[in-house]
Design a protein around this motif. Structure first.
Motif, PDB file in Angstrom:
ATOM      1  N   LYS A 179      -9.143  -4.240   2.609  1.00 22.25           N
ATOM      2  CA  LYS A 179      -8.540  -3.718   3.846  1.00 22.25           C
ATOM      3  C   LYS A 179      -9.265  -4.293   5.053  1.00 22.25           C
ATOM      4  O   LYS A 179      -8.636  -4.660   6.049  1.00 22.25           O
ATOM      5  N   GLY A 180     -10.586  -4.384   4.958  1.00 22.75           N
ATOM      6  CA  GLY A 180     -11.392  -4.929   6.065  1.00 22.75           C
ATOM      7  C   GLY A 180     -11.033  -6.378   6.357  1.00 22.75           C
ATOM      8  O   GLY A 180     -11.209  -6.844   7.487  1.00 22.75           O
ATOM      9  N   GLN A 181     -10.537  -7.090   5.352  1.00 20.76           N
ATOM     10  CA  GLN A 181     -10.179  -8.501   5.530  1.00 20.76           C
ATOM     11  C   GLN A 181      -8.706  -8.698   5.872  1.00 20.76           C
ATOM     12  O   GLN A 181      -8.275  -9.789   6.157  1.00 20.76           O
ATOM     13  N   ASN A 182      -7.944  -7.606   5.707  1.00 20.93           N
ATOM     14  CA  ASN A 182      -6.476  -7.669   5.839  1.00 20.93           C
ATOM     15  C   ASN A 182      -5.867  -8.716   4.891  1.00 20.93           C
ATOM     16  O   ASN A 182      -4.906  -9.396   5.227  1.00 20.93           O
ATOM     17  N   SER A 202      -0.013   0.268  -4.632  1.00 19.45           N
ATOM     18  CA  SER A 202       0.646  -0.885  -3.989  1.00 19.45           C
ATOM     19  C   SER A 202       1.446  -0.450  -2.757  1.00 19.45           C
ATOM     20  O   SER A 202       1.518  -1.172  -1.769  1.00 19.45           O
ATOM     21  N   GLN A 203       2.025   0.763  -2.832  1.00 24.37           N
ATOM     22  CA  GLN A 203       2.775   1.283  -1.682  1.00 24.37           C
ATOM     23  C   GLN A 203       1.824   1.567  -0.516  1.00 24.37           C
ATOM     24  O   GLN A 203       2.156   1.350   0.643  1.00 24.37           O
ATOM     25  N   ASP A 234      -1.558  -3.539   4.545  1.00 21.08           N
ATOM     26  CA  ASP A 234      -2.853  -4.220   4.748  1.00 21.08           C
ATOM     27  C   ASP A 234      -2.852  -5.615   4.136  1.00 21.08           C
ATOM     28  O   ASP A 234      -3.907  -6.219   3.978  1.00 21.08           O
ATOM     29  N   ASN A 235      -1.658  -6.073   3.766  1.00 28.17           N
ATOM     30  CA  ASN A 235      -1.560  -7.433   3.213  1.00 28.17           C
ATOM     31  C   ASN A 235      -2.259  -7.540   1.848  1.00 28.17           C
ATOM     32  O   ASN A 235      -2.790  -8.587   1.489  1.00 28.17           O
ATOM     33  N   ILE A 236      -2.269  -6.417   1.141  1.00 27.18           N
ATOM     34  CA  ILE A 236      -2.866  -6.393  -0.206  1.00 27.18           C
ATOM     35  C   ILE A 236      -1.725  -6.173  -1.201  1.00 27.18           C
ATOM     36  O   ILE A 236      -0.958  -5.212  -1.046  1.00 27.18           O
ATOM     37  N   THR A 246       4.875  -7.320  -4.779  1.00 32.36           N
ATOM     38  CA  THR A 246       3.900  -6.246  -4.984  1.00 32.36           C
ATOM     39  C   THR A 246       4.544  -5.066  -5.706  1.00 32.36           C
ATOM     40  O   THR A 246       5.753  -4.852  -5.609  1.00 32.36           O
ATOM     41  N   GLY A 247       3.723  -4.353  -6.477  1.00 35.11           N
ATOM     42  CA  GLY A 247       4.222  -3.208  -7.255  1.00 35.11           C
ATOM     43  C   GLY A 247       5.032  -3.628  -8.460  1.00 35.11           C
ATOM     44  O   GLY A 247       5.708  -2.805  -9.082  1.00 35.11           O
ATOM     45  N   ALA A 248       4.956  -4.905  -8.818  1.00 35.08           N
ATOM     46  CA  ALA A 248       5.756  -5.405  -9.947  1.00 35.08           C
ATOM     47  C   ALA A 248       4.989  -5.290 -11.264  1.00 35.08           C
ATOM     48  O   ALA A 248       3.759  -5.337 -11.290  1.00 35.08           O
TER      49      ALA A 248
END
Ligand code: NAD
Length: 263
Positions: free
Chosen positions: A132-135, A172-173, A178-180, A248-250
């Motif tokens: 999150k800190g890195q986005n 994932s949601q 945060d681009n993760i 994501t979330g797959a």
């Protein structure tokens, strides 16, 4: 295709052999530095040396038992101390034992939950705040087709793997903005030391040869062969890359067609 991850830092857990090792090699080919862990120091150091001597990347081998909370914390902390950050996390681990469904004790169940679920929870809890800190971040969970379709004699996997999918989908949601990205891979029958020992155990219990038992297993796979660790790793590397930015979330199987469900 340039996957756009050269110079990034990864953690690949349980990577001294099998699928985890193939993922580590695949990331190294893309120029990713990484920490790898396993319990057995000799095997871990051998793998680290093998990768470092073949690719221009830095490998940090850390002896860690994924069922121990402090070992997981240590793994992440050492990675940050050495490389400064964590961009990619691949949560691999050992697999739970196979056997008759009612034969497992409470201890067996607790151990399997710690090995396959809680280790993933703990790794995500340590790494997500850093990402999150890195986005930017990529998390790839190594699960099993057992999460999509129960496998005979594998009640621990059949019961616990779906929980990892629930964890991954939920997180994932929460971190997508945060681009993760967080995705899960479900390998089918992949020829590794684990599969060899599963087939040997089954052969002994059915009083059959190893070769015939393996042939029975492969005859049920539409592609008619087991997969290789590299075939699983290829998807993991893609999901860990910049190119997979909108996935994501797959939950994706790599199983030669073994899973019969529509989704
Ligand atoms: P493997 O047994 O060949 O390798 C497992 C790796 O995990 C090794 O590096 C081992 O040292 C490490 N490990 C085991 N327990 C650990 C612990 N407590 N702490 C740290 N490291 C530990 O297994 P594999 O076939 O490569 O499978 C990897 C994962 O994928 C397992 O969870 C397995 O159940 C799952 N899976 C495998 C298959 C298959 O057919 N091989 C199919 C579906 C799912």
């Amino acid at each position: 295709m340039n996957l756009g991850i050269a110079g990034k830092t990864a953690i690949v857990s349980a990577a001294s052999r099998g699928i985890g090792k193939a993922v580590a090699i695949g990331l190294a080919k893309e120029g990713v530095n990484m920490a790898i862990c396993a319990r057995n120091e000799a095997g871990l150091l051998e793998t680290a040396h093998e990768i470092e001597s073949s690719y221009s990347v830095k490998i940090l081998p850390i002896v860690a038992d994924l069922v121990k909370a402090n070992d997981v914390k240590f793994l992440v902390q050492e990675t940050v101390d050495r490389f400064g950050w964590v961009d990619i996390l691949v949560t691999n681990s050992g697999g739970p034992p196979t056997g008759p469904s009612l034969s497992f004790s409470d201890q067996d169940w607790e151990y399997a939950m710690m090995l396959n679920l809680l280790s993933t929870v703990r790794l995500c809890r340590e790494v997500i705040p850093i990402m999150k800190g890195q986005n930017w971040g990529r998390i790839v969970n190594m699960v099993s087709v057992a999460a999509k379709q129960p496998l005979e004699g594998m009640i621990l996997s059949n019961s616990i793997r779906p929980a990892v999918i629930g964890l991954a989908k939920t997180l994932s949601q929460e971190v997508a903005a945060d681009n993760i990205t967080i995705n899960s891979i479900c390998p089918g029958w992949i020829l590794t030391d684990r599969l060899v020992s599963i087939v040997k155990k089954k052969a002994e219990s059915h009083n059959k040869s190893y070769e015939n038992t393996l042939a029975d297993l492969t005859s049920g796979i539409p592609i008619k062969r087991c997969g290789t660790p590299e075939e699983v790793a290829n998807l993991a590397i893609f999901l860990a890359s910049e190119k997979a930015s909108y996935i994501t979330g797959a939950t994706i199987q790599v199983d030669g067609g073994l899973t019969k469900g529509l989704l």
